[in-house]
Design a protein around this motif. Structure first.
Motif, PDB file in Angstrom:
ATOM      1  N   TYR A 161       9.034   4.731  -3.134  1.00 43.27           N
ATOM      2  CA  TYR A 161       8.659   3.354  -2.795  1.00 43.27           C
ATOM      3  C   TYR A 161       8.029   2.660  -3.988  1.00 43.27           C
ATOM      4  O   TYR A 161       8.317   1.498  -4.275  1.00 43.27           O
ATOM      5  CB  TYR A 161       7.659   3.344  -1.643  1.00 43.27           C
ATOM      6  CG  TYR A 161       8.253   3.590  -0.274  1.00 43.27           C
ATOM      7  CD1 TYR A 161       9.588   3.931  -0.108  1.00 43.27           C
ATOM      8  CD2 TYR A 161       7.472   3.473   0.865  1.00 43.27           C
ATOM      9  CE1 TYR A 161      10.127   4.158   1.139  1.00 43.27           C
ATOM     10  CE2 TYR A 161       8.001   3.691   2.126  1.00 43.27           C
ATOM     11  CZ  TYR A 161       9.323   4.034   2.263  1.00 43.27           C
ATOM     12  OH  TYR A 161       9.848   4.251   3.511  1.00 43.27           O
ATOM     13  N   ARG A 162       7.181   3.385  -4.684  1.00 44.03           N
ATOM     14  CA  ARG A 162       6.396   2.759  -5.747  1.00 44.03           C
ATOM     15  C   ARG A 162       7.178   2.626  -7.052  1.00 44.03           C
ATOM     16  O   ARG A 162       6.627   2.184  -8.063  1.00 44.03           O
ATOM     17  CB  ARG A 162       5.105   3.550  -5.959  1.00 44.03           C
ATOM     18  CG  ARG A 162       4.102   3.325  -4.835  1.00 44.03           C
ATOM     19  CD  ARG A 162       3.002   4.333  -4.843  1.00 44.03           C
ATOM     20  NE  ARG A 162       2.337   4.418  -6.148  1.00 44.03           N
ATOM     21  CZ  ARG A 162       1.401   5.318  -6.407  1.00 44.03           C
ATOM     22  NH1 ARG A 162       1.046   6.203  -5.477  1.00 44.03           N
ATOM     23  NH2 ARG A 162       0.835   5.348  -7.599  1.00 44.03           N
ATOM     24  N   ILE A 194       7.108  -1.732  -3.788  1.00 43.61           N
ATOM     25  CA  ILE A 194       7.314  -1.534  -2.354  1.00 43.61           C
ATOM     26  C   ILE A 194       6.122  -0.757  -1.798  1.00 43.61           C
ATOM     27  O   ILE A 194       5.704   0.257  -2.357  1.00 43.61           O
ATOM     28  CB  ILE A 194       8.627  -0.774  -2.087  1.00 43.61           C
ATOM     29  CG1 ILE A 194       9.819  -1.678  -2.400  1.00 43.61           C
ATOM     30  CG2 ILE A 194       8.697  -0.307  -0.639  1.00 43.61           C
ATOM     31  CD1 ILE A 194      11.166  -1.007  -2.183  1.00 43.61           C
ATOM     32  N   TYR A 196       3.941   1.229   1.091  1.00 47.49           N
ATOM     33  CA  TYR A 196       3.958   2.061   2.294  1.00 47.49           C
ATOM     34  C   TYR A 196       3.132   1.378   3.376  1.00 47.49           C
ATOM     35  O   TYR A 196       1.971   1.060   3.180  1.00 47.49           O
ATOM     36  CB  TYR A 196       3.377   3.434   1.972  1.00 47.49           C
ATOM     37  CG  TYR A 196       3.532   4.450   3.075  1.00 47.49           C
ATOM     38  CD1 TYR A 196       4.718   5.144   3.235  1.00 47.49           C
ATOM     39  CD2 TYR A 196       2.494   4.717   3.963  1.00 47.49           C
ATOM     40  CE1 TYR A 196       4.879   6.076   4.244  1.00 47.49           C
ATOM     41  CE2 TYR A 196       2.635   5.645   4.977  1.00 47.49           C
ATOM     42  CZ  TYR A 196       3.825   6.320   5.116  1.00 47.49           C
ATOM     43  OH  TYR A 196       3.967   7.234   6.126  1.00 47.49           O
ATOM     44  N   ALA A 201       9.849  -1.643   3.992  1.00 46.39           N
ATOM     45  CA  ALA A 201       9.818  -0.688   2.878  1.00 46.39           C
ATOM     46  C   ALA A 201      10.975   0.314   2.881  1.00 46.39           C
ATOM     47  O   ALA A 201      11.622   0.506   1.846  1.00 46.39           O
ATOM     48  CB  ALA A 201       8.473   0.039   2.859  1.00 46.39           C
ATOM     49  N   PRO A 202      11.272   0.993   4.008  1.00 43.41           N
ATOM     50  CA  PRO A 202      12.363   1.978   3.965  1.00 43.41           C
ATOM     51  C   PRO A 202      13.698   1.358   3.575  1.00 43.41           C
ATOM     52  O   PRO A 202      14.453   1.936   2.781  1.00 43.41           O
ATOM     53  CB  PRO A 202      12.394   2.534   5.393  1.00 43.41           C
ATOM     54  CG  PRO A 202      11.015   2.310   5.923  1.00 43.41           C
ATOM     55  CD  PRO A 202      10.578   1.009   5.316  1.00 43.41           C
ATOM     56  N   ALA A 205      13.829   0.378  -0.292  1.00 48.68           N
ATOM     57  CA  ALA A 205      13.946   1.522  -1.190  1.00 48.68           C
ATOM     58  C   ALA A 205      15.349   2.135  -1.139  1.00 48.68           C
ATOM     59  O   ALA A 205      15.960   2.407  -2.179  1.00 48.68           O
ATOM     60  CB  ALA A 205      12.898   2.572  -0.835  1.00 48.68           C
ATOM     61  N   ASP A 234      14.197   9.772   0.500  1.00 46.79           N
ATOM     62  CA  ASP A 234      14.092  10.138  -0.920  1.00 46.79           C
ATOM     63  C   ASP A 234      14.518  11.565  -1.203  1.00 46.79           C
ATOM     64  O   ASP A 234      14.402  12.040  -2.328  1.00 46.79           O
ATOM     65  CB  ASP A 234      12.662   9.924  -1.414  1.00 46.79           C
ATOM     66  CG  ASP A 234      11.652  10.765  -0.650  1.00 46.79           C
ATOM     67  OD1 ASP A 234      11.986  11.288   0.432  1.00 46.79           O
ATOM     68  OD2 ASP A 234      10.503  10.895  -1.133  1.00 46.79           O
TER      69      ASP A 234
END
Length: 264
Positions: A161-162, A194, A196, A201-202, A205, A234
């Motif tokens: 995410y990051r 992005i 959490y 978010a999901p 990503a 991921d």
């Protein structure tokens, strides 16, 4: 809810909006403009942070771990301190709190940013965001296919995410307050990646990962199928029928992801 025309930011990392209308690609970045939301007062986030500080007084170990998490955010360039705070533009302040995951081998404490916190208008940031469609196959399908490979391998995307950045105009909706000591003034920060805890978010990503395969797949065709079909969020569960093909897939995947340096 208004959707704006996507713009580009050249020579940057992966850049995504909070709410994507469509994805475009140019140079080395992905960029969107996201939603427009009314102002969210700082008071709620401030009050929640004061409560968190009282908790730190009772639990110094938690304070140390929590501060280390925030410091890593800053060190990696995933958030920035605002020297000048403009609260006249559309923005949102997010409260934050710790979540414990004892089973984790890396991060026992994760900081979660509460995008579901209601603002003074009675809605939250998450209320204004679209979740987006599921971009990946279901876990059962991926796992069954994984078991049929003669040679199998697993991998994951570090801090997925990051590693995807929001368009700068959307970062105003990801503000937090923080300070290292109760005697210091409260500082305002903006999260750049992005986050959490946000509803979109999901999708953002996984959508970025799929776009990466589309944009760079002609250079590394061996990796495209694995990236598109064998990722669950991921985590990559893939393989091949022989060692040579397996090595080709792994090398191609590494080269493909290296085209966007934030993906490892």
């Amino acid at each position: 809810m208004a959707q704006r025309i996507p713009l580009r930011k050249k020579n940057a990392k992966n850049v995504m909006p909070l709410l994507p209308p469509e994805l475009t690609q140019e140079g080395t970045s992905y960029a969107f403009l996201g939603p427009k939301i009314r102002k969210s007062p700082r008071a709620i986030a401030t009050r929640r942070f004061y409560s968190l500080e009282r908790r730190f007084e009772r639990d110094p170990a938690l304070k140390q771990t929590y501060h280390a998490y925030i410091e890593e955010y800053l060190r990696l360039g995933h958030m920035q301190k605002l020297d000048v705070v403009d609260d006249e533009i559309p923005h949102c302040y997010l409260p934050h709190h710790p979540v414990f995951k004892e089973s984790s081998t890396t991060t026992k404490v994760r900081v979660v940013f509460d995008a579901s916190c209601k603002t003074s208008s009675g809605i939250s940031l998450n209320d204004t965001l679209l979740v987006g469609p599921v971009m990946q196959q279901d876990l059962v399908t991926i796992t069954i296919r994984f078991r049929f490979h003669v040679i199998a391998f697993v991998a994951d995307v570090e801090k997925m995410y990051r590693q995807v950045f929001h368009f700068p105009i959307d970062q105003h909706f990801l503000r937090i307050v923080f300070r290292r000591n109760p005697t210091d003034p409260l500082d305002t920060y903006e999260l750049l990646t992005i986050t959490y805890g946000t509803a979109s978010a999901p999708f953002l990503a996984t959508r970025t990962l799929q776009q990466l395969a589309k944009d760079e797949g002609d250079k590394y065709p061996e990796a495209v199928e694995a990236v598109v079909e064998d990722f669950y969020v991921d985590d990559l569960l893939s393989g091949a029928d022989n060692l040579e093909s397996t090595i080709e897939i792994i090398v191609a995947k590494l080269l493909l992801c290296s085209r966007q340096p934030v993906f490892r």
